[in-house]
Design a protein around this motif. Structure first.
Motif, PDB file in Angstrom:
ATOM      1  N   ILE A  37       8.724 -20.623 -18.588  1.00  0.00           N
ATOM      2  CA  ILE A  37       9.179 -19.953 -19.807  1.00  0.00           C
ATOM      3  C   ILE A  37       8.016 -19.769 -20.772  1.00  0.00           C
ATOM      4  CG2 ILE A  37      10.707 -20.111 -21.802  1.00  0.00           C
ATOM      5  CD1 ILE A  37      12.592 -21.808 -20.016  1.00  0.00           C
ATOM      6  N   GLU A  38       7.227 -20.816 -20.970  1.00  0.00           N
ATOM      7  CA  GLU A  38       6.089 -20.712 -21.881  1.00  0.00           C
ATOM      8  C   GLU A  38       5.098 -19.647 -21.395  1.00  0.00           C
ATOM      9  OE1 GLU A  38       2.497 -23.377 -23.890  1.00  0.00           O
ATOM     10  OE2 GLU A  38       3.733 -24.257 -22.299  1.00  0.00           O
ATOM     11  N   LYS A  39       4.812 -19.643 -20.125  1.00  0.00           N
ATOM     12  CA  LYS A  39       3.889 -18.649 -19.564  1.00  0.00           C
ATOM     13  C   LYS A  39       4.434 -17.239 -19.762  1.00  0.00           C
ATOM     14  CE  LYS A  39       1.557 -17.291 -15.256  1.00  0.00           C
ATOM     15  NZ  LYS A  39       1.382 -17.607 -13.805  1.00  0.00           N
ATOM     16  N   GLY A  40       5.728 -17.059 -19.525  1.00  0.00           N
ATOM     17  CA  GLY A  40       6.336 -15.749 -19.685  1.00  0.00           C
ATOM     18  C   GLY A  40       6.316 -15.282 -21.128  1.00  0.00           C
ATOM     19  N   ALA A  41       6.553 -16.200 -22.056  1.00  0.00           N
ATOM     20  CA  ALA A  41       6.551 -15.837 -23.477  1.00  0.00           C
ATOM     21  C   ALA A  41       5.159 -15.430 -23.932  1.00  0.00           C
ATOM     22  CB  ALA A  41       7.052 -17.012 -24.306  1.00  0.00           C
ATOM     23  N   LEU A  96      13.664 -13.965 -28.534  1.00  0.00           N
ATOM     24  CA  LEU A  96      14.653 -13.398 -27.611  1.00  0.00           C
ATOM     25  C   LEU A  96      14.153 -13.418 -26.170  1.00  0.00           C
ATOM     26  CD1 LEU A  96      15.885 -10.362 -29.733  1.00  0.00           C
ATOM     27  CD2 LEU A  96      17.307 -12.266 -28.943  1.00  0.00           C
ATOM     28  N   GLU A  97      12.856 -13.188 -25.990  1.00  0.00           N
ATOM     29  CA  GLU A  97      12.301 -13.248 -24.642  1.00  0.00           C
ATOM     30  C   GLU A  97      12.360 -14.674 -24.102  1.00  0.00           C
ATOM     31  OE1 GLU A  97      10.364 -12.009 -21.046  1.00  0.00           O
ATOM     32  OE2 GLU A  97      11.641 -11.050 -22.562  1.00  0.00           O
ATOM     33  N   ILE A  98      12.077 -15.654 -24.950  1.00  0.00           N
ATOM     34  CA  ILE A  98      12.198 -17.052 -24.534  1.00  0.00           C
ATOM     35  C   ILE A  98      13.636 -17.354 -24.117  1.00  0.00           C
ATOM     36  CG2 ILE A  98      12.154 -19.441 -25.389  1.00  0.00           C
ATOM     37  CD1 ILE A  98       9.737 -18.553 -27.140  1.00  0.00           C
ATOM     38  N   GLN A  99      14.591 -16.885 -24.911  1.00  0.00           N
ATOM     39  CA  GLN A  99      15.995 -17.114 -24.566  1.00  0.00           C
ATOM     40  C   GLN A  99      16.356 -16.451 -23.247  1.00  0.00           C
ATOM     41  OE1 GLN A  99      19.191 -15.412 -27.092  1.00  0.00           O
ATOM     42  NE2 GLN A  99      20.070 -17.467 -27.015  1.00  0.00           N
ATOM     43  N   SER A 137      10.232  -9.070 -37.251  1.00  0.00           N
ATOM     44  CA  SER A 137      10.936  -8.741 -36.011  1.00  0.00           C
ATOM     45  C   SER A 137      10.105  -9.052 -34.776  1.00  0.00           C
ATOM     46  CB  SER A 137      11.358  -7.269 -36.014  1.00  0.00           C
ATOM     47  OG  SER A 137      10.272  -6.416 -36.300  1.00  0.00           O
ATOM     48  N   GLY A 138       8.778  -9.138 -34.924  1.00  0.00           N
ATOM     49  CA  GLY A 138       7.931  -9.525 -33.798  1.00  0.00           C
ATOM     50  C   GLY A 138       8.216 -10.949 -33.354  1.00  0.00           C
ATOM     51  N   GLU A 139       8.343 -11.858 -34.317  1.00  0.00           N
ATOM     52  CA  GLU A 139       8.713 -13.235 -33.988  1.00  0.00           C
ATOM     53  C   GLU A 139      10.073 -13.276 -33.305  1.00  0.00           C
ATOM     54  OE1 GLU A 139       8.012 -16.418 -36.926  1.00  0.00           O
ATOM     55  OE2 GLU A 139       7.152 -14.844 -38.185  1.00  0.00           O
ATOM     56  N   THR A 140      10.994 -12.471 -33.800  1.00  0.00           N
ATOM     57  CA  THR A 140      12.341 -12.439 -33.242  1.00  0.00           C
ATOM     58  C   THR A 140      12.318 -12.007 -31.784  1.00  0.00           C
ATOM     59  OG1 THR A 140      13.149 -11.806 -35.424  1.00  0.00           O
ATOM     60  CG2 THR A 140      14.682 -11.588 -33.596  1.00  0.00           C
ATOM     61  N   LEU A 141      11.525 -10.992 -31.473  1.00  0.00           N
ATOM     62  CA  LEU A 141      11.473 -10.511 -30.086  1.00  0.00           C
ATOM     63  C   LEU A 141      10.883 -11.563 -29.156  1.00  0.00           C
ATOM     64  CD1 LEU A 141      10.491  -6.728 -30.244  1.00  0.00           C
ATOM     65  CD2 LEU A 141      12.724  -7.836 -30.448  1.00  0.00           C
ATOM     66  N   VAL A 142       9.888 -12.315 -29.629  1.00  0.00           N
ATOM     67  CA  VAL A 142       9.347 -13.404 -28.806  1.00  0.00           C
ATOM     68  C   VAL A 142      10.432 -14.444 -28.562  1.00  0.00           C
ATOM     69  CG1 VAL A 142       7.619 -15.224 -28.643  1.00  0.00           C
ATOM     70  CG2 VAL A 142       6.990 -13.016 -29.635  1.00  0.00           C
ATOM     71  N   SER A 161       2.784 -14.229 -22.097  1.00  0.00           N
ATOM     72  CA  SER A 161       2.476 -12.941 -21.467  1.00  0.00           C
ATOM     73  C   SER A 161       3.175 -11.812 -22.217  1.00  0.00           C
ATOM     74  CB  SER A 161       2.916 -12.964 -20.012  1.00  0.00           C
ATOM     75  OG  SER A 161       2.713 -11.707 -19.394  1.00  0.00           O
ATOM     76  N   PHE A 162       4.415 -12.050 -22.630  1.00  0.00           N
ATOM     77  CA  PHE A 162       5.191 -11.048 -23.365  1.00  0.00           C
ATOM     78  C   PHE A 162       4.509 -10.663 -24.671  1.00  0.00           C
ATOM     79  CE2 PHE A 162       8.234 -10.209 -26.776  1.00  0.00           C
ATOM     80  CZ  PHE A 162       8.936  -9.134 -26.270  1.00  0.00           C
ATOM     81  N   LEU A 163       4.064 -11.648 -25.430  1.00  0.00           N
ATOM     82  CA  LEU A 163       3.517 -11.317 -26.755  1.00  0.00           C
ATOM     83  C   LEU A 163       2.180 -10.569 -26.652  1.00  0.00           C
ATOM     84  CD1 LEU A 163       1.037 -13.305 -28.026  1.00  0.00           C
ATOM     85  CD2 LEU A 163       2.861 -14.984 -27.868  1.00  0.00           C
ATOM     86  N   LYS A 164       1.481 -10.737 -25.532  1.00  0.00           N
ATOM     87  CA  LYS A 164       0.239  -9.981 -25.348  1.00  0.00           C
ATOM     88  C   LYS A 164       0.513  -8.489 -25.181  1.00  0.00           C
ATOM     89  CE  LYS A 164      -2.526 -13.718 -23.346  1.00  0.00           C
ATOM     90  NZ  LYS A 164      -3.246 -14.201 -22.138  1.00  0.00           N
ATOM     91  N   GLU A 165       1.706  -8.153 -24.700  1.00  0.00           N
ATOM     92  CA  GLU A 165       2.075  -6.759 -24.482  1.00  0.00           C
ATOM     93  C   GLU A 165       2.844  -6.166 -25.658  1.00  0.00           C
ATOM     94  OE1 GLU A 165       1.072  -5.031 -21.849  1.00  0.00           O
ATOM     95  OE2 GLU A 165       0.030  -6.810 -21.104  1.00  0.00           O
ATOM     96  N   MET A 166       3.379  -7.023 -26.515  1.00  0.00           N
ATOM     97  CA  MET A 166       4.225  -6.555 -27.614  1.00  0.00           C
ATOM     98  C   MET A 166       3.420  -5.753 -28.638  1.00  0.00           C
ATOM     99  SD  MET A 166       6.666  -8.846 -30.118  1.00  0.00           S
ATOM    100  CE  MET A 166       5.264  -9.624 -30.971  1.00  0.00           C
ATOM    101  N   LYS A 167       4.044  -4.706 -29.166  1.00  0.00           N
ATOM    102  CA  LYS A 167       3.421  -3.854 -30.176  1.00  0.00           C
ATOM    103  C   LYS A 167       4.117  -4.074 -31.518  1.00  0.00           C
ATOM    104  CE  LYS A 167       0.888  -1.495 -27.123  1.00  0.00           C
ATOM    105  NZ  LYS A 167      -0.596  -1.529 -27.102  1.00  0.00           N
ATOM    106  N   THR A 168       3.294  -4.102 -32.577  1.00  0.00           N
ATOM    107  CA  THR A 168       3.823  -4.246 -33.935  1.00  0.00           C
ATOM    108  C   THR A 168       3.272  -3.127 -34.803  1.00  0.00           C
ATOM    109  OG1 THR A 168       3.933  -6.667 -33.742  1.00  0.00           O
ATOM    110  CG2 THR A 168       3.956  -5.740 -35.972  1.00  0.00           C
ATOM    111  N   TYR A 169       4.171  -2.447 -35.525  1.00  0.00           N
ATOM    112  CA  TYR A 169       3.777  -1.367 -36.424  1.00  0.00           C
ATOM    113  C   TYR A 169       4.522  -1.551 -37.741  1.00  0.00           C
ATOM    114  CZ  TYR A 169       2.792   0.703 -31.821  1.00  0.00           C
ATOM    115  OH  TYR A 169       2.372   0.916 -30.537  1.00  0.00           O
ATOM    116  N   PHE A 170       3.914  -1.154 -38.843  1.00  0.00           N
ATOM    117  CA  PHE A 170       4.656  -1.192 -40.094  1.00  0.00           C
ATOM    118  C   PHE A 170       4.127  -0.188 -41.103  1.00  0.00           C
ATOM    119  CE2 PHE A 170       1.440  -4.533 -40.225  1.00  0.00           C
ATOM    120  CZ  PHE A 170       0.892  -4.483 -41.504  1.00  0.00           C
TER     121      PHE A 170
END
Length: 279
Positions: free
Chosen positions: A145-149, A130-133, A123-128, A151-160
């Motif tokens: 778009i590339e810069k924004g994506a 979706l942010e690109i879209q 789901s982490g890949e999916t959120l990246v 930046s987004f993944l640096k802030e994204m949290k992943t837990y499992f």
């Protein structure tokens, strides 16, 4: 400008995204003994889980070839192509996508390509993606778009939380992490990602308490949730995914929530009953 978002097949997507022509996935191949499973629309999760349970050996995965990505780049009806892959700490898929980009650029095409390692999976890949879209639909230029994506993944949290870490451990995906053997006590670790590397955050006795601990960590760490999308991927346990969604929505607001079943790669590593949460 027209855009295409290409993920590897660990980009677990809800049904509505599978039907979106802007998204495409390149399949990995899974191996259980002498049996191969292609992680595409033909993937049979139930048959794969059954085969893994019956085998004394650990299942393995093979990343797509550069040629598979190159063909996707060539066929994409788009001016901008954004590739989102598994963390490069977990798979060679990122390197294959980058090699294909180099090969494609030698053909002097006008298409622009960005390859982005998600520092996550499922789901982490999916959120990246979706942010690109979201950024592309605003009409932004390729570089923005590339810069924004990124930046987004640096802030994204992943837990499992997984029923078992054996597939990760036996395939060398827990490098640098102290071995964790507590199955006899039913101790379940709460795991996370640190720049794409798997880390242990906490633990609890039993899957229910581990999920509650993960939810507690999530609530404490995720900021400005009302602006974010929540992605919950589950491996053959929709009731657990609904429980996590319900508990998180009691405490936080989200812009949107997606629940998705894992495809082949995430099923291999999350194992039957695993939950992956990203935001």
């Amino acid at each position: 400008m027209r855009y295409k978002i290409i993920g590897d097949s660990c980009m677990d997507m809800p049904e509505e995204l599978k039907r979106d022509p802007h998204f495409q996935t390149i399949p990995l191949t899974l191996q259980v003994d002498d049996r191969q499973f292609v992680d595409d629309a033909s993937f049979d999760q139930a048959a794969f889980i059954k085969a893994v349970a019956a085998s004394p050996n650990c299942p393995k995965s093979a990343c797509p070839s550069p040629g598979a990505f190159l063909e996707a780049y060539q066929k994409a009806d788009a001016d901008m192509i954004f590739v989102v892959t598994l963390s490069q700490h977990l798979s060679g898929t990122y390197n294959s996508a980058v090699m294909a980009k180099t090969m494609f650029e030698q053909q002097k095409s006008s298409k622009k390509i960005a390859v982005i390692g998600s520092d996550s999976a499922s789901s982490g890949e999916t959120l990246v993606g979706l942010e690109i879209q979201r950024l592309a639909e605003q009409g932004l230029e390729f570089e923005e778009i590339e810069k924004g994506a990124r930046s987004f993944l640096k802030e994204m949290k992943t837990y499992f939380v997984l029923e078992s870490l054996e597939a990760l451990r036996k395939n060398g995906r827990l490098t640098g992490l102290q071995a964790f053997f507590a199955s006899a006590l039913n101790i379940k670790p709460v795991m996370g990602s640190d720049s794409g590397t798997i880390i242990k955050l906490s633990q609890a006795r039993g899957i229910k308490k581990a999920l509650d601990k993960m939810i507690e960590i999530f609530v404490n760490e995720v900021k400005d949730s009302h602006e974010k999308v929540l992605g919950i991927a589950h491996c053959n346990c929709p009731e657990r995914a609904e429980y996590v969604k319900k508990m998180l929505e009691r405490k936080l607001d989200f812009r949107k929530v997606y629940i998705m079943d894992t495809a082949g790669v995430a099923t291999l590593y999350a194992s039957d009953g695993g939950i992956v949460v990203c935001c």
